[in-house]
Design a protein around this motif. Sequence first.
Motif, mmCIF file in Angstrom:
data_model
loop_
_atom_site.group_PDB
_atom_site.id
_atom_site.type_symbol
_atom_site.label_atom_id
_atom_site.label_comp_id
_atom_site.label_asym_id
_atom_site.label_seq_id
_atom_site.Cartn_x
_atom_site.Cartn_y
_atom_site.Cartn_z
ATOM 1 N N PHE A 31 0.838 -1.195 0.000
ATOM 2 C CA PHE A 31 0.000 0.000 0.000
ATOM 3 C C PHE A 31 0.873 1.245 0.000
ATOM 4 O O PHE A 31 2.060 1.199 0.349
ATOM 5 N N THR A 32 0.277 2.348 -0.406
ATOM 6 C CA THR A 32 0.904 3.666 -0.309
ATOM 7 C C THR A 32 0.009 4.545 0.533
ATOM 8 O O THR A 32 -1.192 4.645 0.284
ATOM 9 N N LYS A 33 0.574 5.171 1.564
ATOM 10 C CA LYS A 33 -0.179 6.110 2.399
ATOM 11 C C LYS A 33 0.073 7.517 1.862
ATOM 12 O O LYS A 33 1.217 7.935 1.678
ATOM 13 N N MET A 34 -1.021 8.260 1.574
ATOM 14 C CA MET A 34 -0.927 9.589 0.990
ATOM 15 C C MET A 34 -1.893 10.535 1.695
ATOM 16 O O MET A 34 -2.779 10.087 2.449
ATOM 17 N N HIS A 35 -1.741 11.814 1.459
ATOM 18 C CA HIS A 35 -2.731 12.771 1.949
ATOM 19 C C HIS A 35 -2.775 14.008 1.067
ATOM 20 O O HIS A 35 -1.808 14.342 0.373
ATOM 21 N N GLY A 36 -3.920 14.652 1.077
ATOM 22 C CA GLY A 36 -4.090 15.956 0.462
ATOM 23 C C GLY A 36 -4.593 16.912 1.523
ATOM 24 O O GLY A 36 -5.733 16.801 1.978
ATOM 25 N N LEU A 37 -3.729 17.780 2.013
ATOM 26 C CA LEU A 37 -4.067 18.736 3.077
ATOM 27 C C LEU A 37 -4.525 18.035 4.348
ATOM 28 O O LEU A 37 -5.373 18.540 5.084
ATOM 29 N N GLY A 38 -3.974 16.851 4.621
ATOM 30 C CA GLY A 38 -4.338 16.124 5.833
ATOM 31 C C GLY A 38 -5.495 15.166 5.664
ATOM 32 O O GLY A 38 -5.748 14.338 6.541
ATOM 33 N N ASN A 39 -6.229 15.251 4.555
ATOM 34 C CA ASN A 39 -7.258 14.266 4.199
ATOM 35 C C ASN A 39 -6.480 13.052 3.684
ATOM 36 O O ASN A 39 -5.886 13.095 2.611
ATOM 37 N N ASP A 40 -6.444 11.941 4.460
ATOM 38 C CA ASP A 40 -5.468 10.897 4.178
ATOM 39 C C ASP A 40 -6.088 9.628 3.614
ATOM 40 O O ASP A 40 -7.257 9.317 3.844
ATOM 41 N N PHE A 41 -5.242 8.891 2.868
ATOM 42 C CA PHE A 41 -5.696 7.744 2.093
ATOM 43 C C PHE A 41 -4.709 6.595 2.197
ATOM 44 O O PHE A 41 -3.503 6.809 2.291
ATOM 45 N N VAL A 42 -5.236 5.391 2.140
ATOM 46 C CA VAL A 42 -4.449 4.193 1.893
ATOM 47 C C VAL A 42 -4.771 3.763 0.468
ATOM 48 O O VAL A 42 -5.933 3.509 0.139
ATOM 49 N N VAL A 43 -3.758 3.714 -0.393
ATOM 50 C CA VAL A 43 -3.948 3.413 -1.810
ATOM 51 C C VAL A 43 -3.453 1.999 -2.098
ATOM 52 O O VAL A 43 -2.288 1.668 -1.827
ATOM 53 N N LEU A 44 -4.345 1.171 -2.653
ATOM 54 C CA LEU A 44 -3.998 -0.177 -3.089
ATOM 55 C C LEU A 44 -4.034 -0.204 -4.613
ATOM 56 O O LEU A 44 -5.073 0.082 -5.211
ATOM 57 N N THR A 47 -6.603 0.124 15.070
ATOM 58 C CA THR A 47 -6.343 -1.295 14.836
ATOM 59 C C THR A 47 -6.011 -1.619 13.380
ATOM 60 O O THR A 47 -5.731 -2.774 13.061
ATOM 61 N N GLY A 48 -6.055 -0.632 12.490
ATOM 62 C CA GLY A 48 -5.714 -0.830 11.089
ATOM 63 C C GLY A 48 -4.570 0.075 10.686
ATOM 64 O O GLY A 48 -3.776 0.508 11.523
ATOM 65 N N ILE A 49 -4.486 0.377 9.383
ATOM 66 C CA ILE A 49 -3.463 1.312 8.909
ATOM 67 C C ILE A 49 -3.883 2.734 9.240
ATOM 68 O O ILE A 49 -3.069 3.556 9.655
ATOM 69 N N GLY A 50 -5.174 3.027 9.049
ATOM 70 C CA GLY A 50 -5.714 4.338 9.393
ATOM 71 C C GLY A 50 -5.796 5.283 8.220
ATOM 72 O O GLY A 50 -4.785 5.571 7.573
ATOM 73 N N CYS A 51 -7.026 5.735 7.907
ATOM 74 C CA CYS A 51 -7.204 6.695 6.819
ATOM 75 C C CYS A 51 -8.638 7.208 6.821
ATOM 76 O O CYS A 51 -9.519 6.617 7.447
ATOM 77 N N ASP A 52 -8.845 8.304 6.101
ATOM 78 C CA ASP A 52 -10.203 8.791 5.844
ATOM 79 C C ASP A 52 -10.859 7.981 4.734
ATOM 80 O O ASP A 52 -12.049 7.705 4.781
ATOM 81 N N GLN A 53 -10.076 7.641 3.701
ATOM 82 C CA GLN A 53 -10.584 6.859 2.571
ATOM 83 C C GLN A 53 -9.574 5.796 2.149
ATOM 84 O O GLN A 53 -8.352 6.069 2.134
ATOM 85 N N LEU A 54 -10.100 4.633 1.810
ATOM 86 C CA LEU A 54 -9.311 3.580 1.176
ATOM 87 C C LEU A 54 -9.521 3.692 -0.328
ATOM 88 O O LEU A 54 -10.662 3.716 -0.798
ATOM 89 N N ILE A 55 -8.428 3.777 -1.080
ATOM 90 C CA ILE A 55 -8.489 3.969 -2.527
ATOM 91 C C ILE A 55 -7.955 2.713 -3.215
ATOM 92 O O ILE A 55 -6.860 2.246 -2.891
ATOM 93 N N VAL A 56 -8.731 2.195 -4.154
ATOM 94 C CA VAL A 56 -8.330 1.005 -4.900
ATOM 95 C C VAL A 56 -8.213 1.362 -6.374
ATOM 96 O O VAL A 56 -9.183 1.835 -6.989
ATOM 97 N N LEU A 57 -7.021 1.182 -6.941
ATOM 98 C CA LEU A 57 -6.784 1.448 -8.354
ATOM 99 C C LEU A 57 -6.921 0.141 -9.131
ATOM 100 O O LEU A 57 -6.388 -0.898 -8.726
ATOM 101 N N GLU A 58 -7.637 0.201 -10.260
ATOM 102 C CA GLU A 58 -7.915 -0.981 -11.068
ATOM 103 C C GLU A 58 -7.684 -0.662 -12.539
ATOM 104 O O GLU A 58 -7.704 0.508 -12.943
ATOM 105 N N PRO A 59 -7.499 -1.676 -13.377
ATOM 106 C CA PRO A 59 -7.401 -1.434 -14.820
ATOM 107 C C PRO A 59 -8.706 -0.853 -15.362
ATOM 108 O O PRO A 59 -9.784 -1.070 -14.805
ATOM 109 N N SER A 60 -8.604 -0.123 -16.469
ATOM 110 C CA SER A 60 -9.786 0.467 -17.103
ATOM 111 C C SER A 60 -9.634 0.415 -18.613
ATOM 112 O O SER A 60 -8.536 0.643 -19.142
ATOM 113 N N ASP A 61 -10.743 0.144 -19.304
ATOM 114 C CA ASP A 61 -10.756 0.155 -20.763
ATOM 115 C C ASP A 61 -11.050 1.540 -21.336
ATOM 116 O O ASP A 61 -10.883 1.759 -22.540
ATOM 117 N N ILE A 62 -11.486 2.473 -20.479
ATOM 118 C CA ILE A 62 -11.905 3.785 -20.967
ATOM 119 C C ILE A 62 -11.041 4.924 -20.453
ATOM 120 O O ILE A 62 -11.242 6.080 -20.822
#
Length: 270
Positions: A5-18, A42-57
């Motif tokens: 995973f990658t932990k990121m944030h935008g102005l403190g709004n934080d994300f776990v990116v898979l 008890t987890g990694i901790g974030c406001d949002q969990l982000i999942v990146l997937e393949p896309s045809d469009i």
Amino acid sequence: MRVDFTKMHGLGNDFVVLDTRAQPLPGPLSRQIAAALAHRHTGIGCDQLIVLEPSDIADFAMRIFNADGGEVEACGNATRAVGLLAGGAARIATAAGILETQASAGGISVDMGEPRFDWDAIPLAYAMDTLSMPVGWENLENPAAVNVGNPHAVFFVPDCDAVDLERLGPLIEHDPLFPARVNVNVATVTDRRHIRLRVWERGVGLTLACGTGACATAIAAMRRKLVEREVEVALPGGTLTISWGADNRITMTGPATTSFRGSFEWADYA
């Protein structure tokens, strides 16, 4: 099996990116797993969990899960963050449509698309004027409603810091008027180019920054002729620049940061 995973944030709004393009998840991502990963104790901790997937469009697709595990349509700060991961320029497929990012002097700019104002596009439970809704909760009255990929109610107040948003936010979020629930914004216009904003985010709670909230609030202020067509929106975590072009599209610009990278054992959360 370990998952990176990658932990990121935008102005403190934080994300776990898979990023499942390079490493597919070992199993389906349930609401319970998303909430467990997002848990701050008890987890990694974030406001949002982000999942990146393949896309045809598009270059890739992005799914967004709030801290309560619920999947939502859009997240402006997360879009900037994954745009940074992509090197600046990217076309990203989301449930709210395709969003485009570009590197800019202010960080990452995102074309957030066109705002929607029809009552059933917010959505509301019944028809009403979304520019000044004839409803209120205690001293928060006559909000504007805007959908910028997800639903927002915007209240303009003399001092947004004086509002007990931690108490009123969940009452408004879960009001039957909002069948899909709602993000709650309290804003103070300081001059024609500056707004102060606090946000109770649907499924998250009080947040340091909310990109779609900044967009919705700026658009609501512009519709009410309170500000110019480009404004700076100051949130507790920092400032975003929002512009509303003649083509009816919203551009949001602000910083995004990678905090750290790591991995976890899928079986610990599944």
